[in-house]
Design a protein around this motif. Structure first.
Motif, short mmCIF file in Angstrom:
data_model
loop_
_atom_site.label_atom_id
_atom_site.label_comp_id
_atom_site.label_asym_id
_atom_site.label_seq_id
_atom_site.Cartn_x
_atom_site.Cartn_y
_atom_site.Cartn_z
N PRO A 1 15.03 27.65 8.52
CA PRO A 1 14.62 27.84 7.11
C PRO A 1 14.22 26.51 6.48
O PRO A 1 14.81 25.48 6.75
CB PRO A 1 15.88 28.41 6.46
N HIS A 2 13.20 26.55 5.64
CA HIS A 2 12.79 25.36 4.91
C HIS A 2 12.67 25.70 3.42
O HIS A 2 12.32 26.83 3.06
CB HIS A 2 11.46 24.82 5.44
N PRO A 3 12.97 24.75 2.56
CA PRO A 3 12.94 25.03 1.12
C PRO A 3 11.53 25.21 0.58
O PRO A 3 10.59 24.57 1.05
CB PRO A 3 13.61 23.78 0.51
N ILE A 4 11.40 26.10 -0.40
CA ILE A 4 10.15 26.30 -1.14
C ILE A 4 10.37 25.75 -2.55
O ILE A 4 11.28 26.21 -3.25
CB ILE A 4 9.78 27.79 -1.21
N PRO A 5 9.59 24.77 -2.97
CA PRO A 5 9.81 24.16 -4.29
C PRO A 5 9.81 25.18 -5.42
O PRO A 5 8.97 26.08 -5.47
CB PRO A 5 8.63 23.19 -4.43
N HIS A 6 10.81 25.05 -6.29
CA HIS A 6 10.92 25.86 -7.52
C HIS A 6 11.10 27.35 -7.25
O HIS A 6 10.81 28.18 -8.12
CB HIS A 6 9.69 25.65 -8.42
N TRP A 7 11.55 27.71 -6.06
CA TRP A 7 11.77 29.12 -5.73
C TRP A 7 13.26 29.38 -5.64
O TRP A 7 14.01 28.58 -5.07
CB TRP A 7 11.10 29.45 -4.40
N THR A 8 13.72 30.51 -6.20
CA THR A 8 15.15 30.81 -6.22
C THR A 8 15.52 31.95 -5.27
O THR A 8 16.70 32.26 -5.12
CB THR A 8 15.61 31.19 -7.64
N GLY A 9 14.53 32.58 -4.63
CA GLY A 9 14.84 33.67 -3.71
C GLY A 9 15.07 33.14 -2.30
O GLY A 9 15.30 31.96 -2.08
N ARG A 10 15.04 34.04 -1.34
CA ARG A 10 15.10 33.66 0.07
C ARG A 10 14.34 34.71 0.87
O ARG A 10 14.17 35.86 0.43
CB ARG A 10 16.54 33.54 0.56
N GLY A 11 13.85 34.30 2.06
CA GLY A 11 13.05 35.26 2.81
C GLY A 11 12.83 34.85 4.25
O GLY A 11 13.16 33.74 4.68
N ARG A 12 12.28 35.79 5.00
CA ARG A 12 11.91 35.56 6.40
C ARG A 12 10.51 36.15 6.60
O ARG A 12 10.22 37.26 6.16
CB ARG A 12 12.91 36.24 7.33
N MET A 13 9.65 35.37 7.27
CA MET A 13 8.30 35.82 7.56
C MET A 13 7.95 35.44 8.99
O MET A 13 7.90 34.26 9.34
CB MET A 13 7.30 35.21 6.58
N GLU A 14 7.72 36.46 9.83
CA GLU A 14 7.36 36.25 11.23
C GLU A 14 5.95 36.76 11.45
O GLU A 14 5.65 37.92 11.14
CB GLU A 14 8.35 36.97 12.14
N THR A 15 5.08 35.90 12.00
CA THR A 15 3.67 36.23 12.16
C THR A 15 3.30 36.27 13.63
O THR A 15 3.72 35.41 14.42
CB THR A 15 2.79 35.22 11.42
N PHE A 16 2.51 37.28 14.00
CA PHE A 16 2.11 37.50 15.39
C PHE A 16 0.59 37.65 15.46
O PHE A 16 0.00 38.39 14.67
CB PHE A 16 2.77 38.76 15.96
N SER A 17 -0.04 36.95 16.41
CA SER A 17 -1.46 37.11 16.66
C SER A 17 -1.65 38.24 17.66
O SER A 17 -1.19 38.16 18.80
CB SER A 17 -2.05 35.81 17.20
N LEU A 18 -2.31 39.33 17.24
CA LEU A 18 -2.46 40.50 18.09
C LEU A 18 -3.77 40.49 18.87
O LEU A 18 -3.79 40.74 20.07
CB LEU A 18 -2.38 41.78 17.24
N PHE A 19 -4.85 40.23 18.17
CA PHE A 19 -6.18 40.12 18.78
C PHE A 19 -6.94 39.02 18.04
O PHE A 19 -6.53 38.63 16.94
CB PHE A 19 -6.96 41.44 18.66
N PRO A 20 -8.03 38.53 18.58
CA PRO A 20 -8.85 37.61 17.80
C PRO A 20 -9.28 38.26 16.48
O PRO A 20 -9.81 39.37 16.48
CB PRO A 20 -10.06 37.36 18.71
N LEU B 1 -7.12 39.23 14.14
CA LEU B 1 -6.08 40.13 13.62
C LEU B 1 -4.69 39.53 13.81
O LEU B 1 -4.28 39.23 14.93
CB LEU B 1 -6.14 41.49 14.32
N THR B 2 -3.98 39.34 12.71
CA THR B 2 -2.58 38.90 12.76
C THR B 2 -1.73 39.88 11.98
O THR B 2 -2.20 40.55 11.05
CB THR B 2 -2.40 37.49 12.16
N LEU B 3 -0.47 39.97 12.38
CA LEU B 3 0.49 40.86 11.72
C LEU B 3 1.71 40.03 11.33
O LEU B 3 2.20 39.21 12.12
CB LEU B 3 0.88 42.00 12.65
N SER B 4 2.21 40.27 10.12
CA SER B 4 3.39 39.55 9.64
C SER B 4 4.46 40.54 9.20
O SER B 4 4.16 41.53 8.52
CB SER B 4 3.02 38.64 8.45
N HIS B 5 5.70 40.28 9.61
CA HIS B 5 6.86 41.03 9.16
C HIS B 5 7.51 40.23 8.03
O HIS B 5 7.92 39.09 8.23
CB HIS B 5 7.84 41.23 10.31
N LEU B 6 7.60 40.83 6.86
CA LEU B 6 8.08 40.14 5.66
C LEU B 6 9.40 40.75 5.20
O LEU B 6 9.54 41.98 5.15
CB LEU B 6 7.06 40.25 4.53
#
Length: 320
Positions: A27-46, A48-53
């Protein structure tokens, strides 16, 4: 169900501090943000990318290139998500909903989570690049990536498909997969989604969950006012008059943003507040009932029992 969803979100975000985002690494900090999250990104085809948020908090600053010819497709699994589009429109999605919009609509916007949590998938598509190396299954099905923008966003505006069994069939298997199966499942299901969308007709002129941003801001102010004073019971007519909004518009926009009519949403909030007071204070049931705007303790107890399947006195014994 909301409580179960919140617990699932908290499990997914376990170990991520407030103000931090995990993007496939520590995890890395986001300036001035008070929430928290996870974002995983996958390259499927040239092209096209998919992200799980997965997010917990009220909002998240979202920035990407303003690509007019690119398309973003978003699916909501849990919670609600909304963001301001160009031309003064705000779009909200609830569980099972899907949106499609050109990526210049929301290049520098603020993702908002009215229920303070959200989980979903987002696909970013460059139609020209994908078309140049189209997977065999899509080519055999006659899929033309550029037609998604032409059919669903002919004026450059967002489009939505409301929750339906076909979308559940495509998206729900993607959640909670073991790591070794994620990429192959994502690749197969993305193709299934495109073939499904290629058979759909253009949506109507105005999706039911798009509203003027100013209307949404007014409803958010009304929501904050109600949350700050749960003991008060203003009528919808009084709220609409106070905030210079038509009553039918107020009801429609509130439900679009928060997923419930005003009365149901406030009832849920009051019961959650009452449960917290039962766990954390020594206030009597009658005092808590008054704080939540119930003059009749027996009526409060009935509503509490309908919500938690136990009486307030029993709930306190179980939780303390």
């Amino acid at each position: 169900m909301k409580d179960d969803w919140i617990k699932a979100i908290e499990q997914t975000l376990e170990g991520i501090p407030q103000g931090c985002l995990a993007e496939g690494g520590p995890p890395h900090p986001i300036p001035h943000w008070t929430g928290r999250g996870r974002m995983e990104t996958f390259s499927l085809f040239p092209g096209l990318t998919l992200s799980h948020l997965c997010f917990q908090g009220e909002e998240f600053p979202h920035h990407h290139d303003a690509q007019q010819a690119a398309l973003e497709i978003t699916h909501c699994r849990r919670g609600r998500v909304g963001w301001a589009m160009k031309e003064g429109l705000t779009l909200y999605l609830g569980p099972g909903d899907l949106s499609l919009h050109p990526m210049d609509c929301c290049a520098h916007s603020l993702l908002r989570f009215p229920l303070s949590y959200y989980e979903g998938f987002s696909l970013s598509l460059d139609p020209e690049v994908l078309a140049s190396s189209l997977p065999p299954a899509l080519a055999q099905g006659g899929f033309v990536p550029q037609r998604l923008l032409q059919v669903f966003c002919p004026q450059g505006r967002p489009a939505t498909l409301t929750a339906r069994a076909e979308l559940d069939h495509i998206f729900l298997p993607l959640y909670d997969l073991p790591p070794t199966l994620r990429l192959p499942y994502y690749t197969l299901k993305a193709q299934e989604l495109f073939l499904y969308l290629s058979r759909q007709e253009a949506p109507g002129e105005k999706p039911s969950n798009q509203y003027l941003s100013q209307q949404v801001e007014t409803v958010r102010a009304i929501h904050d006012q109600l949350m700050a004073h749960p003991h008060q019971r203003p009528t919808i007519e009084a709220l609409a008059k106070e905030h210079h909004m038509n009553t039918s518009t107020l009801k429609a926009v509130f439900k679009a943003v928060y997923g419930q009519p005003i009365a149901a949403h406030m009832k849920h909030h009051r019961m959650q507040q009452a449960a917290r007071l039962l766990r954390e204070t020594d206030l009597s049931v009658g005092e808590i009932a008054q704080q939540m705007g119930y003059e009749n303790q027996s009526k409060f107890s009935k509503v509490f029992r309908d919500t938690f399947q136990t009486l307030p006195t029993e709930y306190r014994k179980q939780k303390t």
